[in-house]
Motif scaffolding. Structure first.
Motif, short mmCIF file in Angstrom:
data_model
loop_
_atom_site.label_atom_id
_atom_site.label_comp_id
_atom_site.label_asym_id
_atom_site.label_seq_id
_atom_site.Cartn_x
_atom_site.Cartn_y
_atom_site.Cartn_z
N ALA A 175 -0.59 1.76 -13.06
CA ALA A 175 -0.49 1.84 -14.77
C ALA A 175 -1.10 0.34 -15.20
O ALA A 175 -0.40 -0.23 -15.87
CB ALA A 175 1.04 1.95 -14.97
N PHE A 176 -2.42 0.39 -14.64
CA PHE A 176 -3.05 -1.12 -15.34
C PHE A 176 -2.60 -2.38 -14.51
O PHE A 176 -3.20 -3.30 -14.89
CB PHE A 176 -3.28 -1.25 -16.66
N THR A 215 6.81 2.45 -11.39
CA THR A 215 5.53 3.21 -11.06
C THR A 215 5.60 3.64 -9.24
O THR A 215 5.18 4.41 -9.11
CB THR A 215 4.19 2.10 -11.10
N ASP A 266 -7.60 -3.11 -16.35
CA ASP A 266 -6.84 -3.16 -15.14
C ASP A 266 -6.49 -4.70 -14.96
O ASP A 266 -7.39 -5.49 -14.79
CB ASP A 266 -7.35 -2.65 -13.88
N SER A 287 0.72 -1.13 -0.03
CA SER A 287 0.01 0.01 -0.11
C SER A 287 1.07 1.27 0.00
O SER A 287 1.83 1.29 0.92
CB SER A 287 -0.71 0.19 1.15
N VAL A 288 0.69 2.13 -0.76
CA VAL A 288 1.48 3.26 -1.06
C VAL A 288 0.72 4.49 -0.17
O VAL A 288 1.39 4.97 0.72
CB VAL A 288 1.35 3.80 -2.55
N PHE A 289 -0.55 4.81 -0.19
CA PHE A 289 -1.27 5.82 0.40
C PHE A 289 -2.10 5.27 1.69
O PHE A 289 -2.56 5.97 2.16
CB PHE A 289 -1.73 6.77 -0.52
N GLY A 290 -2.10 3.91 1.76
CA GLY A 290 -2.68 3.41 3.01
C GLY A 290 -4.22 2.86 2.66
O GLY A 290 -4.59 2.08 3.55
N ASP A 291 -4.67 3.12 1.57
CA ASP A 291 -6.13 2.45 1.17
C ASP A 291 -5.85 0.96 1.08
O ASP A 291 -6.89 0.39 1.81
CB ASP A 291 -6.64 3.09 -0.10
N ALA A 292 -5.21 0.37 0.37
CA ALA A 292 -5.12 -1.25 0.29
C ALA A 292 -4.83 -1.93 1.91
O ALA A 292 -5.11 -2.88 2.05
CB ALA A 292 -3.95 -1.54 -0.79
N THR A 324 -3.61 -0.82 -7.84
CA THR A 324 -3.40 -0.95 -9.29
C THR A 324 -2.46 0.45 -9.71
O THR A 324 -2.70 1.57 -9.57
CB THR A 324 -4.73 -0.85 -10.16
N ALA A 366 -6.12 9.13 -6.61
CA ALA A 366 -5.28 8.53 -6.58
C ALA A 366 -4.74 8.31 -5.40
O ALA A 366 -4.17 7.21 -4.93
CB ALA A 366 -4.01 9.24 -7.63
N THR A 417 -6.82 -2.24 -5.26
CA THR A 417 -7.49 -1.03 -4.99
C THR A 417 -7.39 -0.40 -6.42
O THR A 417 -6.30 -0.56 -7.03
CB THR A 417 -7.30 -0.28 -3.99
N ARG A 418 -8.11 0.31 -6.83
CA ARG A 418 -8.18 0.90 -8.12
C ARG A 418 -9.18 2.33 -8.00
O ARG A 418 -10.05 2.45 -7.17
CB ARG A 418 -8.57 -0.14 -9.08
N MET A 419 -8.96 3.12 -9.08
CA MET A 419 -9.73 4.14 -9.34
C MET A 419 -11.41 3.69 -9.73
O MET A 419 -11.10 2.78 -10.50
CB MET A 419 -9.27 5.25 -10.27
C1 LIG Z 1 2.07 5.72 -10.44
C2 LIG Z 1 0.45 5.56 -10.26
C3 LIG Z 1 -0.15 5.05 -11.23
C4 LIG Z 1 -1.60 4.47 -11.06
N1 LIG Z 1 -2.48 3.87 -12.31
C5 LIG Z 1 -3.64 3.67 -11.77
C6 LIG Z 1 -4.27 2.72 -13.12
O1 LIG Z 1 -3.69 2.46 -14.03
N2 LIG Z 1 -5.70 2.53 -12.73
C7 LIG Z 1 -6.29 2.79 -11.51
O2 LIG Z 1 -7.48 2.26 -11.63
N3 LIG Z 1 -5.67 3.59 -10.56
C8 LIG Z 1 -4.37 3.88 -10.74
N4 LIG Z 1 -3.66 4.45 -9.87
C9 LIG Z 1 -4.37 4.70 -8.64
C10 LIG Z 1 -4.01 3.58 -7.66
O3 LIG Z 1 -4.82 2.60 -7.93
C11 LIG Z 1 -4.34 4.21 -5.99
O4 LIG Z 1 -3.37 4.99 -6.00
C12 LIG Z 1 -4.30 3.06 -5.17
O5 LIG Z 1 -5.59 2.18 -5.58
C13 LIG Z 1 -4.54 3.64 -3.69
O6 LIG Z 1 -4.04 2.64 -2.77
P1 LIG Z 1 -2.99 2.72 -1.73
O7 LIG Z 1 -3.46 3.91 -0.83
O8 LIG Z 1 -3.03 1.44 -1.01
O9 LIG Z 1 -1.59 2.88 -2.32
C14 LIG Z 1 -2.25 4.86 -10.09
C15 LIG Z 1 -1.65 5.45 -8.88
C16 LIG Z 1 -0.32 5.69 -9.05
C17 LIG Z 1 0.37 6.20 -7.84
#
Ligand SMILES: Cc1cc2nc3c(=O)[nH]c(=O)nc-3n(C[C@H](O)[C@H](O)[C@H](O)COP(=O)(O)O)c2cc1C
Length: 179
Positions: free
Chosen positions: A59-60, A67, A118, A10-15, A57, A147, A106-108
């Protein structure tokens, strides 16, 4: 009580929040440990019956070094070692025989056409199968609003419910059965 292990990146804490909520759900039926991919043991203990893995997720697909570096430069993320994450853990992990597994990402919350591209959890599942695990349930996707998060409202509850269902499924199976 049979054991489960949840390993997340998890980069930002959501996952991480999703991983913890899944663990809460699993805890109704299984003894659960949760670890980040940076700290998880590469040799998964023999009494683990269920391994759940997941992360964001990028970059897909699954995050990789480039990334993660993008997350640092574009979004100001703080990542102690961009060369270490869930993919790298799965590349080295050794699993006990007959282990059940499940993946999440986790994804957008993009339109369906885009989210269909994705493949983070698809890659996680492929790596799990390559390690000899049997997928206990299809992968689940959890959505963030942006993001850097936060999670869409209700996603932690949905993760808890998914964990509860997975725990029931695995606890009901005999110890040496998977699939
Ligand atoms: C470098 C980068 C690339 C990303 N590419 C995608 C993507 O291709 N598709 C998507 O749905 N979200 C994308 N995102 C958003 C991430 O899915 C989102 O940051 C993540 O789900 C948050 O989880 P985290 O808080 O655990 O890191 C991207 C985010 C980053 C930082």
């Amino acid at each position: 009580m049979a054991r489960a292990l949840v390993v997340y990146e998890s980069v930002f804490g959501d996952a991480k929040k999703i991983a913890l909520a899944i663990a809460e759900g699993l805890a109704a039926r299984l003894q659960v440990d949760v670890a980040s991919a940076r700290d998880a043991p590469h040799q998964v203990p023999g009494d683990v019956r269920l391994l759940v893995v997941g992360g964001p997720t990028h970059a897909f697909g699954m995050p990789k070094e480039s990334t993660r570096e993008g997350a640092v430069t574009q979004y100001g993320a703080e990542i102690p070692d961009t060369g270490l994450g869930l993919h790298e853990w799965l590349d080295r992990a050794q699993l006990p025989p007959h282990v059940n597994a499940a993946a999440f990402d986790t994804r957008m919350d993009h339109p369906k056409l885009i989210t269909r591209l994705d493949h983070a959890s698809k890659t996680e599942e492929k790596l799990l199968r390559g390690l000899g695990a049997t997928l206990a349930a299809p992968a689940e996707h959890f959505f963030v609003t942006d993001a850097k998060g936060p999670l869409v409202e209700g996603e932690e509850d949905r993760a808890r419910q998914w964990g509860t269902a997975l725990g029931e499924l695995v606890a009901a199976r005999p110890a040496n059965a998977s699939g």
